[in-house]
Design a protein around this motif. Structure first.
Motif, short mmCIF file in Angstrom:
data_model
loop_
_atom_site.label_atom_id
_atom_site.label_comp_id
_atom_site.label_asym_id
_atom_site.label_seq_id
_atom_site.Cartn_x
_atom_site.Cartn_y
_atom_site.Cartn_z
N LYS A 43 -5.63 4.63 11.65
CA LYS A 43 -6.36 4.23 12.71
C LYS A 43 -6.61 5.19 13.87
CE LYS A 43 -3.88 -0.51 12.66
NZ LYS A 43 -3.07 -1.34 13.39
N LYS A 44 -6.26 6.36 13.69
CA LYS A 44 -6.62 7.58 14.67
C LYS A 44 -8.03 7.94 14.41
CE LYS A 44 -1.98 9.29 14.87
NZ LYS A 44 -0.86 10.29 14.88
N THR A 45 -8.55 8.27 15.71
CA THR A 45 -10.04 8.90 15.65
C THR A 45 -9.89 10.18 15.10
OG1 THR A 45 -9.56 9.87 17.65
CG2 THR A 45 -10.37 7.63 18.07
N ASN A 46 -11.21 10.35 14.38
CA ASN A 46 -11.29 11.46 13.55
C ASN A 46 -12.83 12.08 13.97
OD1 ASN A 46 -11.84 13.37 11.12
ND2 ASN A 46 -10.06 12.26 10.20
N LEU A 47 -12.63 13.54 14.13
CA LEU A 47 -14.19 14.20 14.49
C LEU A 47 -14.96 13.95 13.10
CD1 LEU A 47 -13.04 17.24 16.54
CD2 LEU A 47 -13.87 15.01 17.23
N ASN B 10 -17.27 11.04 13.50
CA ASN B 10 -17.98 11.17 14.84
C ASN B 10 -17.06 10.32 15.97
OD1 ASN B 10 -20.28 12.33 13.84
ND2 ASN B 10 -20.78 10.45 13.20
N GLY B 11 -15.79 10.60 15.92
CA GLY B 11 -14.76 10.02 16.71
C GLY B 11 -14.27 8.60 16.46
N CYS B 12 -14.91 8.08 15.34
CA CYS B 12 -14.22 6.77 14.90
C CYS B 12 -12.95 7.10 13.89
CB CYS B 12 -15.34 6.05 14.29
SG CYS B 12 -16.89 5.59 15.05
N SER B 13 -12.17 5.94 13.85
CA SER B 13 -11.15 6.16 12.94
C SER B 13 -11.68 5.68 11.51
CB SER B 13 -10.03 5.01 13.22
OG SER B 13 -10.43 3.77 12.97
N ASP C 140 -12.37 2.06 11.35
CA ASP C 140 -13.81 1.53 11.80
C ASP C 140 -14.84 1.79 10.97
OD1 ASP C 140 -12.52 1.39 14.31
OD2 ASP C 140 -12.93 3.30 15.11
#
Length: 127
Positions: free
Chosen positions: A91-95, A98-101, A104
């Motif tokens: 669930k953590k955002t990830n570069l 593109n900033g989505c988890s 997502d």
């Protein structure tokens, strides 16, 4: 059916066990029922009982999705000694995304997104 194909066929019990494990994993990730439904495909209402009834038969799409999701779990277990960190990573955002988890990506793109996350994690493990 060739011998190799026959070896790759799951019994009903094995398919149920695989799907049950994937559903348990998705609950450990803290997902809503709607997110679980989206990641596992269109689950019949009865399937939400974790395939405890021997008559419930997962379809091929569910089996593929369950296998991919459990592969993601295996890669996360390699990357994170603490399994809770792996559960939270989803669930953590990830570069990279593109900033989505990862969640997502998987929800937005279905099986293709699940494969994308799986391949990303496999690459991370092989570093």
């Amino acid at each position: 059916m060739s011998e190799e194909q026959a070896e790759n066929v799951l019994t009903l019990r094995e398919a149920q066990t695989l799907c049950r494990a994937a559903l348990r994993l998705l609950r450990n990730w803290g997902l809503s029922n709607d997110d679980i439904q989206a990641l596992m495909g269109q689950l019949p209402e009865a399937s939400r009982l974790d395939f405890e009834n021997e008559q419930q038969q997962p379809n091929e799409d569910m089996i593929v999705r369950a296998n991919l999701l459990l592969s993601i779990h295996r890669q996360l277990r390699v990357l994170f000694a603490d399994k809770v960190q792996g559960y939270q990573w989803v669930k953590k955002t990830n570069l990279t995304f593109n900033g989505c988890s990862a969640l997502d990506v998987m929800l937005r793109s279905g099986v293709g997104g699940i494969v994308e996350v799986k391949e990303y994690l496999e690459a991370e493990v092989s570093r």
